[in-house]
Design a protein around this motif. Structure first.
Motif, short mmCIF file in Angstrom:
data_model
loop_
_atom_site.label_atom_id
_atom_site.label_comp_id
_atom_site.label_asym_id
_atom_site.label_seq_id
_atom_site.Cartn_x
_atom_site.Cartn_y
_atom_site.Cartn_z
N GLY A 57 0.82 -1.21 0.00
CA GLY A 57 0.00 0.00 0.00
C GLY A 57 0.85 1.25 0.00
O GLY A 57 0.53 2.24 -0.69
N ALA A 58 1.95 1.25 0.76
CA ALA A 58 2.85 2.40 0.77
C ALA A 58 3.47 2.62 -0.60
O ALA A 58 3.57 3.77 -1.09
N LEU A 59 3.87 1.53 -1.26
CA LEU A 59 4.45 1.66 -2.59
C LEU A 59 3.42 2.13 -3.60
O LEU A 59 3.71 2.96 -4.48
N PHE A 91 0.78 3.94 -2.96
CA PHE A 91 0.55 5.36 -2.68
C PHE A 91 1.60 6.23 -3.36
O PHE A 91 1.28 7.25 -3.99
N LEU A 92 2.87 5.84 -3.25
CA LEU A 92 3.93 6.61 -3.89
C LEU A 92 3.75 6.67 -5.40
O LEU A 92 3.90 7.74 -6.01
N ARG A 93 3.44 5.53 -6.00
CA ARG A 93 3.29 5.50 -7.46
C ARG A 93 2.14 6.40 -7.92
O ARG A 93 2.25 7.11 -8.93
N GLU A 94 1.04 6.35 -7.20
CA GLU A 94 -0.19 7.00 -7.67
C GLU A 94 -0.39 8.42 -7.15
O GLU A 94 -1.01 9.24 -7.83
N HIS A 95 0.13 8.72 -5.96
CA HIS A 95 -0.19 10.00 -5.32
C HIS A 95 0.98 10.66 -4.62
O HIS A 95 0.80 11.69 -3.96
N VAL A 111 -3.91 3.09 0.81
CA VAL A 111 -3.72 4.32 0.02
C VAL A 111 -4.74 5.38 0.41
O VAL A 111 -4.41 6.55 0.61
N ALA A 112 -6.00 4.98 0.52
CA ALA A 112 -7.06 5.92 0.91
C ALA A 112 -6.78 6.50 2.28
O ALA A 112 -7.01 7.70 2.52
#
Length: 305
Positions: A95-97, A99-103, A290-291
């Motif tokens: 989820g952390a990865l 998040f980085l890719r998308e936001h 991510v949310a």
């Protein structure tokens, strides 16, 4: 009520022989290099990647990696995201990865971002809660700790004490908490195992000594459309803790030396995803993390602007 564990003598804390027997039973089940290091390297064009330490466990080495916003500005508030403090909690890492890719660049002009996707790489590969020395990193964030993962993260964050506005620590509660990890903990410490109940759904852990109920509520509301929120048990508790509000429990995280307390950030929370529910999927678990991160950053920034 108690149960036995295959290592150790009931009622007696483990010594080095028992720890060695436990360690010998652990097997590599996935690759930190392929599933964590490679995705981080793919992000190096967009973020500054730092090796903040290196573990050497019985000849196997693991880099400890963090990613920072490119163009870090000291005058901006800092947002900290940690995952994989317990290596077996997969969506915390992935989820952390994601998040980085998308936001990861969504707030580049408003905040500094520091993300440590996998605090415990040895545990990640073995799908294990503890580290090589049978220590729980998430009870070891204090000066002088013997948990190398915790000590390295403390050193990384020492220059940021008093400067972190928000810290979200990404975790999971799984069925193996009850079938493996809590029985192992009882055996290691020479105590009887007392069965508990695994909540079905996502929940958060607030700091009872510095509660931020509005912050927690904002995260729960952001996650609810992605995956279901845990309901309390018949006693009105989640993992033996009374509810603070829907989907939120609280306890003194600093007294337990948990990761979420280590910076003294104004806004802190620990997420708990439930990946074993038939009502969710691995993709939803990652998306829930991510949310949660997005909502946490958004709330913290709104509070200071």
């Amino acid at each position: 009520m108690s149960t036995s564990y295959p290592i150790g003598t009931p009622g007696q804390p483990w010594g080095e022989a028992e720890r060695a027997a436990w360690r010998a039973a652990q097997r590599k089940q996935r690759s930190h290099a392929d599933e964590v290091v490679a995705p981080i390297e793919a992000l190096a064009a967009r973020f500054d990647v730092e090796t903040y330490g290196r573990l050497d466990y019985d000849g196997q080495q693991f880099p400890l990696l963090a990613l920072r916003s490119r163009g870090w500005r000291d005058e901006l508030p800092t947002m900290l995201v940690t995952g994989g403090v317990h290596g077996y909690e997969t969506s915390g890492v992935q989820g952390a990865l994601q998040f980085l890719r998308e936001h990861g660049e969504d707030w580049s002009s408003r905040a500094n971002l520091l993300v440590v996707p996998c605090v415990s790489p040895w545990g990640y590969e073995r799908i294990q809660r503890w580290n090589f020395d049978a220590l729980d990193p998430n009870r070891n964030f204090f000066a002088g700790t013997k948990a190398a993962e915790s000590a390295a993260l403390l050193a990384l964050l020492a220059p940021l004490q008093g400067r972190v506005l928000m810290h979200i620590d990404l975790h999971e509660t799984t069925d193996t908490d009850e079938s493996e990890f809590r029985p192992a903990l009882a055996a290691r410490d020479g105590k009887p195992f007392e069965p508990g109940e695994i909540p079905d759904g996502f929940y958060l852990v607030d700091d009872s000594e510095r509660p931020q109920p509005g912050f927690q509520r904002a995260v729960i509301e952001a996650v609810a459309p992605v995956t279901h929120i845990a309901e309390p048990d018949a006693k009105g508790n989640i993992i033996d803790c009374p509810l603070q509000q829907h989907g939120v429990i609280a306890f003194a995280v600093s007294r337990s030396h948990l990761c979420a307390a280590m910076t003294g950030a104004r806004f802190t929370t620990t997420t708990e995803v439930y990946p074993d529910s038939p009502r969710t999927s691995p993709a939803q678990c990652n998306a829930a993390q991510v949310a949660a991160v997005r909502a946490a950053i958004g709330y913290a920034l709104a509070a200071v602007n």
